[in-house]
Structure formats: C-alpha cells, structure tokens
Design a protein around this motif. Structure first.
Motif, PDB file in Angstrom:
ATOM      1  N   PHE A   8       0.847  -1.180   0.000  1.00  0.00           N
ATOM      2  CA  PHE A   8       0.000   0.000   0.000  1.00  0.00           C
ATOM      3  C   PHE A   8       0.889   1.240   0.000  1.00  0.00           C
ATOM      4  O   PHE A   8       1.926   1.269   0.658  1.00  0.00           O
ATOM      5  CB  PHE A   8      -0.900   0.048   1.246  1.00  0.00           C
ATOM      6  N   ASN A   9       0.459   2.274  -0.692  1.00  0.00           N
ATOM      7  CA  ASN A   9       1.162   3.548  -0.730  1.00  0.00           C
ATOM      8  C   ASN A   9       0.110   4.632  -0.555  1.00  0.00           C
ATOM      9  O   ASN A   9      -0.771   4.781  -1.396  1.00  0.00           O
ATOM     10  CB  ASN A   9       1.905   3.703  -2.061  1.00  0.00           C
ATOM     11  N   VAL A  10       0.180   5.393   0.540  1.00  0.00           N
ATOM     12  CA  VAL A  10      -0.814   6.406   0.852  1.00  0.00           C
ATOM     13  C   VAL A  10      -0.115   7.747   1.000  1.00  0.00           C
ATOM     14  O   VAL A  10       0.916   7.841   1.673  1.00  0.00           O
ATOM     15  CB  VAL A  10      -1.542   6.067   2.180  1.00  0.00           C
ATOM     16  N   GLU A  11      -0.650   8.776   0.349  1.00  0.00           N
ATOM     17  CA  GLU A  11      -0.112  10.121   0.497  1.00  0.00           C
ATOM     18  C   GLU A  11      -1.257  11.089   0.700  1.00  0.00           C
ATOM     19  O   GLU A  11      -2.217  11.091  -0.062  1.00  0.00           O
ATOM     20  CB  GLU A  11       0.684  10.536  -0.743  1.00  0.00           C
ATOM     21  N   GLN A  12      -1.144  11.906   1.734  1.00  0.00           N
ATOM     22  CA  GLN A  12      -2.127  12.956   1.965  1.00  0.00           C
ATOM     23  C   GLN A  12      -1.866  14.080   0.971  1.00  0.00           C
ATOM     24  O   GLN A  12      -0.712  14.385   0.668  1.00  0.00           O
ATOM     25  CB  GLN A  12      -1.990  13.496   3.381  1.00  0.00           C
ATOM     26  N   GLY A  13      -2.915  14.698   0.459  1.00  0.00           N
ATOM     27  CA  GLY A  13      -2.743  15.845  -0.425  1.00  0.00           C
ATOM     28  C   GLY A  13      -1.969  16.945   0.274  1.00  0.00           C
ATOM     29  O   GLY A  13      -2.208  17.249   1.432  1.00  0.00           O
ATOM     30  N   LEU A  14      -1.013  17.519  -0.423  1.00  0.00           N
ATOM     31  CA  LEU A  14      -0.142  18.514   0.195  1.00  0.00           C
ATOM     32  C   LEU A  14      -0.592  19.945  -0.081  1.00  0.00           C
ATOM     33  O   LEU A  14       0.209  20.850  -0.201  1.00  0.00           O
ATOM     34  CB  LEU A  14       1.292  18.312  -0.298  1.00  0.00           C
ATOM     35  N   GLY A  15      -1.877  20.179  -0.185  1.00  0.00           N
ATOM     36  CA  GLY A  15      -2.366  21.535  -0.307  1.00  0.00           C
ATOM     37  C   GLY A  15      -2.552  22.026  -1.718  1.00  0.00           C
ATOM     38  O   GLY A  15      -2.774  23.206  -1.945  1.00  0.00           O
ATOM     39  N   GLY A  16      -2.441  21.167  -2.736  1.00  0.00           N
ATOM     40  CA  GLY A  16      -2.649  21.571  -4.127  1.00  0.00           C
ATOM     41  C   GLY A  16      -1.655  22.619  -4.568  1.00  0.00           C
ATOM     42  O   GLY A  16      -0.473  22.528  -4.281  1.00  0.00           O
ATOM     43  N   SER A  17      -2.131  23.649  -5.241  1.00  0.00           N
ATOM     44  CA  SER A  17      -1.227  24.661  -5.771  1.00  0.00           C
ATOM     45  C   SER A  17      -0.657  25.561  -4.674  1.00  0.00           C
ATOM     46  O   SER A  17       0.287  26.300  -4.909  1.00  0.00           O
ATOM     47  CB  SER A  17      -1.958  25.514  -6.811  1.00  0.00           C
ATOM     48  N   ASN A  18      -1.202  25.488  -3.454  1.00  0.00           N
ATOM     49  CA  ASN A  18      -0.705  26.316  -2.359  1.00  0.00           C
ATOM     50  C   ASN A  18       0.435  25.676  -1.584  1.00  0.00           C
ATOM     51  O   ASN A  18       1.029  26.305  -0.731  1.00  0.00           O
ATOM     52  CB  ASN A  18      -1.844  26.650  -1.389  1.00  0.00           C
ATOM     53  N   GLY A  19       0.718  24.393  -1.836  1.00  0.00           N
ATOM     54  CA  GLY A  19       1.767  23.703  -1.091  1.00  0.00           C
ATOM     55  C   GLY A  19       1.317  23.392   0.327  1.00  0.00           C
ATOM     56  O   GLY A  19       0.149  23.495   0.661  1.00  0.00           O
ATOM     57  N   GLY A  20       2.256  22.989   1.173  1.00  0.00           N
ATOM     58  CA  GLY A  20       1.940  22.731   2.569  1.00  0.00           C
ATOM     59  C   GLY A  20       2.490  21.419   3.063  1.00  0.00           C
ATOM     60  O   GLY A  20       3.193  20.706   2.352  1.00  0.00           O
ATOM     61  N   LEU A  21       2.166  21.096   4.305  1.00  0.00           N
ATOM     62  CA  LEU A  21       2.655  19.901   4.971  1.00  0.00           C
ATOM     63  C   LEU A  21       1.718  18.728   4.687  1.00  0.00           C
ATOM     64  O   LEU A  21       0.500  18.887   4.693  1.00  0.00           O
ATOM     65  CB  LEU A  21       2.734  20.147   6.480  1.00  0.00           C
TER      66      LEU A  21
END
Length: 132
Positions: A8-21
């Motif tokens: 499994f490979n899971v990644e939380q969205g990092l804020g789209g075009s605004n970036g982020g944690l």
C-alpha cells in the motif's frame, strides 16, 4: 515456489497549488520464502513539505518537496528472518524543468544486514524522473 504479497502507498494531499505539509505512508508484506527484494515486511512513514507550484508550468508536475521519514524492515535470507532494520530517510525533490525532476535521498540504516556494528549504514541515491 510461487507466492504473493501486497503493498500500500498512501499520500495525503499537500495543499494543491498552495503547497503545505502532508503525511505519507507505505506498507508491504510478502511470503519470506519468496522475498525478491530481501524483505518480508517493510513500513515507511513520514512528513513532507511541498512548496507552492508555479502556475507557468507547461505540464502537470510535482512541486519542490522536502521530506523526512522513518523506515522499519524485516529482512530475510534463504527464507529465514534476520534482525530488524530501522532507518531515517531525508529527501528533497526539485523540479528542474516542466518535465524533469531530480531527487537526492539520504538514508541512515541501523542493523543493515546484521553487520554487528552500532554504526548506521549510509545510503545515498539520486533519482531523475522524466515525465512527458
């Protein structure tokens, strides 16, 4: 012998075009008798900071990204388990052109291959990704 595994490979969205944690997690397990990469189980998790994306890019591409993660692995050799490995990974991904990114990665791994030393093994890799 034929056997299977699952990952499994899971990644939380990092804020789209605004970036982020954001958070990421990876998990994989397989039959130790057929572990192709030398590991029956592996877990990696950590956090990444993504910079805002440049609106002028020609294609959809990753933004620049810093990350730090923790790795735990259960290595096997000839179907037998070896001592667990633990590690810390530091990475950076930089978008050089609209289609080319470069990712230097540094890992410190303890109990690497049961070397009998308290010193961590140091692994450096440099990945280039071309998207077209």
């Amino acid at each position: 012998m034929t056997s299977g595994g699952i990952g499994f490979n899971v990644e939380q969205g990092l804020g789209g075009s605004n970036g982020g944690l954001g958070w990421f997690g990876r998990f994989g397990v397989c039959n130790p008798a057929v572990a192709v990469n030398g590991f029956a189980t592996e877990i990696a998790t950590g956090f990444a900071w993504e910079t805002p994306q440049n609106a002028e890019r020609l294609v959809v591409a990753e933004a620049d990204r810093w990350g730090v993660g923790f790795i735990w692995s259960r290595p096997v050799e000839d179907g037998a388990y070896l001592p667990d490995e633990y590690g810390v990974e530091f990475l950076y991904s930089v978008q050089l052109t609209p289609t080319l990114s470069l990712r230097p990665d540094l890992q410190l791994i303890w109990t690497a291959g049961d070397t009998g030393t308290a010193q961590p093994a140091t692994v450096f890799q440099l990945q280039a990704t071309l998207v077209w």
